[in-house]
Design an enzyme around this catalytic site. Structure first.
Site, PDB file in Angstrom:
ATOM      1  N   TYR A  33       0.831  -1.196   0.000  1.00  0.00           N
ATOM      2  CA  TYR A  33       0.000   0.000   0.000  1.00  0.00           C
ATOM      3  C   TYR A  33       0.868   1.249   0.000  1.00  0.00           C
ATOM      4  CZ  TYR A  33       0.794   0.711   5.049  1.00  0.00           C
ATOM      5  OH  TYR A  33       1.360   0.948   6.274  1.00  0.00           O
ATOM      6  N   ARG A  52       8.351   4.448  -4.178  1.00  0.00           N
ATOM      7  CA  ARG A  52       8.326   3.388  -3.166  1.00  0.00           C
ATOM      8  C   ARG A  52       7.290   2.320  -3.524  1.00  0.00           C
ATOM      9  NH1 ARG A  52       7.452   5.260   2.823  1.00  0.00           N
ATOM     10  NH2 ARG A  52       5.331   5.518   2.045  1.00  0.00           N
ATOM     11  N   ARG A 100      -7.196 -20.525  -2.723  1.00  0.00           N
ATOM     12  CA  ARG A 100      -6.200 -20.383  -1.658  1.00  0.00           C
ATOM     13  C   ARG A 100      -5.103 -21.430  -1.746  1.00  0.00           C
ATOM     14  NH1 ARG A 100      -4.645 -21.776   3.392  1.00  0.00           N
ATOM     15  NH2 ARG A 100      -3.943 -20.055   4.714  1.00  0.00           N
ATOM     16  N   HIS A 102      -0.533 -21.195  -0.984  1.00  0.00           N
ATOM     17  CA  HIS A 102       0.481 -20.209  -0.610  1.00  0.00           C
ATOM     18  C   HIS A 102       1.332 -19.691  -1.778  1.00  0.00           C
ATOM     19  CE1 HIS A 102      -0.731 -21.718   3.305  1.00  0.00           C
ATOM     20  NE2 HIS A 102      -0.077 -20.727   3.881  1.00  0.00           N
ATOM     21  N   LYS A 149       6.468  -1.881   1.915  1.00  0.00           N
ATOM     22  CA  LYS A 149       5.267  -1.354   2.588  1.00  0.00           C
ATOM     23  C   LYS A 149       4.104  -2.324   2.366  1.00  0.00           C
ATOM     24  CE  LYS A 149       2.976   3.128   3.300  1.00  0.00           C
ATOM     25  NZ  LYS A 149       3.083   3.231   4.754  1.00  0.00           N
ATOM     26  N   GLU A 182      11.548   2.280  14.640  1.00  0.00           N
ATOM     27  CA  GLU A 182      10.638   3.290  14.084  1.00  0.00           C
ATOM     28  C   GLU A 182       9.300   3.158  14.795  1.00  0.00           C
ATOM     29  OE1 GLU A 182       9.419   2.616   9.976  1.00  0.00           O
ATOM     30  OE2 GLU A 182       9.685   0.459  10.235  1.00  0.00           O
ATOM     31  N   LEU A 207      10.865   1.207   7.388  1.00  0.00           N
ATOM     32  CA  LEU A 207      10.290   1.747   6.165  1.00  0.00           C
ATOM     33  C   LEU A 207      11.064   3.001   5.763  1.00  0.00           C
ATOM     34  CD1 LEU A 207       7.886   1.259   4.192  1.00  0.00           C
ATOM     35  CD2 LEU A 207       6.784   3.157   5.354  1.00  0.00           C
TER      36      LEU A 207
HETATM   37  N1  PLP Z   1       7.191   3.718   9.202  1.00  0.00           N
HETATM   38  C1  PLP Z   1       6.061   2.994   9.121  1.00  0.00           C
HETATM   39  C2  PLP Z   1       6.013   1.640   9.743  1.00  0.00           C
HETATM   40  C3  PLP Z   1       4.936   3.519   8.453  1.00  0.00           C
HETATM   41  O1  PLP Z   1       3.808   2.802   8.357  1.00  0.00           O
HETATM   42  C4  PLP Z   1       5.004   4.830   7.907  1.00  0.00           C
HETATM   43  C5  PLP Z   1       3.867   5.433   7.217  1.00  0.00           C
HETATM   44  O2  PLP Z   1       2.776   4.948   7.201  1.00  0.00           O
HETATM   45  C6  PLP Z   1       6.196   5.546   8.026  1.00  0.00           C
HETATM   46  C7  PLP Z   1       7.283   4.949   8.672  1.00  0.00           C
HETATM   47  C8  PLP Z   1       6.339   6.915   7.457  1.00  0.00           C
HETATM   48  O3  PLP Z   1       6.434   6.848   6.046  1.00  0.00           O
HETATM   49  P1  PLP Z   1       5.961   8.034   5.104  1.00  0.00           P
HETATM   50  O4  PLP Z   1       6.699   9.250   5.557  1.00  0.00           O
HETATM   51  O5  PLP Z   1       6.373   7.616   3.751  1.00  0.00           O
HETATM   52  O6  PLP Z   1       4.486   8.162   5.273  1.00  0.00           O
END
Ligand code: PLP
Length: 287
Positions: A33, A52, A100, A102, A149, A182, A207
């Site tokens: 996403y 991304r 379904r 895997h 993501k 994070e 991320l």
């Molecule tokens: N880290 C995680 C786990 C996130 O889910 C997000 C955003 O949803 C971020 C960092 C920040 O990323 P961005 O600045 O691209 O929104």
């Protein structure tokens, strides 16, 4: 006007929007996403989020559902149909619908594409930033590819629920070395005791935040000192300032960690300045 979602080629009433029960996003979290902040009806940091998305899809070998240009048209149409001027737009691509099993469907099936948008009250967001928010620390328990993501967000859901139950708005994951990785949906920053901005480098399992990346440019333009180095929970608690970044939080001062005040318990000058700089950059670069 009712909310409208985009689902696999159709604009549908939000209440009726649905995917198939054998969509692999639903059964395996086999999907990715993106979320863009929207200012004045335009996408903030658009190229970074598209790049991304492309990378996330490539890492999972999911075929992009359409070109970036076509996606942009659909994103703008979803904003228009929902009359969103300031808000957030969410896009999800799943590997598709298949019985379904895997391994990837063979032959491949068309990916599913879902887009929703919602309004954000920027005045309320600014008021929250002016107060600052709390975070709680939780053990890092996510998989080793948090740079992708994906919609596999159960650890993030549990962490953010723990934060909510503690009266905080974000959870910071902490690795085995006691270093903050994070947030559940944001990147984590401090201004350390020496006045240096610190955030974990992207070579780690985090991320690659698009907001984080934009902020790096602003920090360098502003001549602020930056060290892309992780920090411990103790360093964060003893820091001058702390804040988080993300498409949802933008730049949001953190004033409490595990219930203890950061600095004097009020948003600090660096975080406030960076929020102002980021808001004007994002409004300006919104495409
Ligand atoms: N880290 C995680 C786990 C996130 O889910 C997000 C955003 O949803 C971020 C960092 C920040 O990323 P961005 O600045 O691209 O929104």
């Amino acid at each position: 006007m009712g909310r409208i979602a985009y689902v696999n080629g159709r604009y549908v009433r939000h209440a009726d929007a649905a995917v198939h029960i054998e969509d692999r996003g639903f059964q395996f979290a086999d999907g990715v996403y993106e979320v863009w902040a929207v200012f004045g009806g335009r996408l903030a940091d658009a190229p970074g989020h598209f790049a991304r998305l492309k990378r996330s899809l490539g890492e999972l070998r999911i075929v992009p559902p359409m070109s970036e240009a076509a996606l942009t048209v659909v994103l703008m149409e979803v904003l228009r149909r929902n009359a969103v001027r300031d808000g957030l737009i969410y896009l999800q691509v799943n590997r598709g619908v298949a019985p379904r099993d895997h391994p990837f469907p063979d032959p491949p099936v068309p990916p599913s594409l879902v887009i929703t948008a919602k309004r954000v009250d920027l005045a309320a967001s600014d008021a929250r930033a002016a107060r600052g928010v709390g975070v709680v620390c939780v053990p890092e328990n996510r998989w080793g590819r948090c740079d992708i993501k994906t919609v596999g967000l159960l650890p993030n859901v549990l962490a953010k629920q723990a934060a909510k139950e503690a009266g905080a708005v974000e959870a910071w994951f902490v690795d085995d070395l006691g270093l903050v990785t994070e947030g559940g949906s944001s990147n984590a920053w401090i201004v350390d005791a020496d006045g240096v901005l610190r955030t974990r480098g992207i070579q780690a399992n985090i991320l690659r935040g698009v907001t984080r990346n934009s902020l790096l440019g602003l920090i360098s333009d502003a001549g602020l000192k930056l060290d892309e180095r992780p920090f411990t929970v103790a360093e964060a608690k003893g820091a001058r300032e702390a804040f988080i970044t993300g498409a949802g939080s933008l730049v949001l001062p953190v004033v409490r960690i595990d219930g203890a005040n950061v600095g004097d318990g009020a948003p600090g000058p660096v975080a406030k300045r960076l929020r102002a700089l980021y808001m004007s950059l994002a409004r300006g670069n919104a495409a």
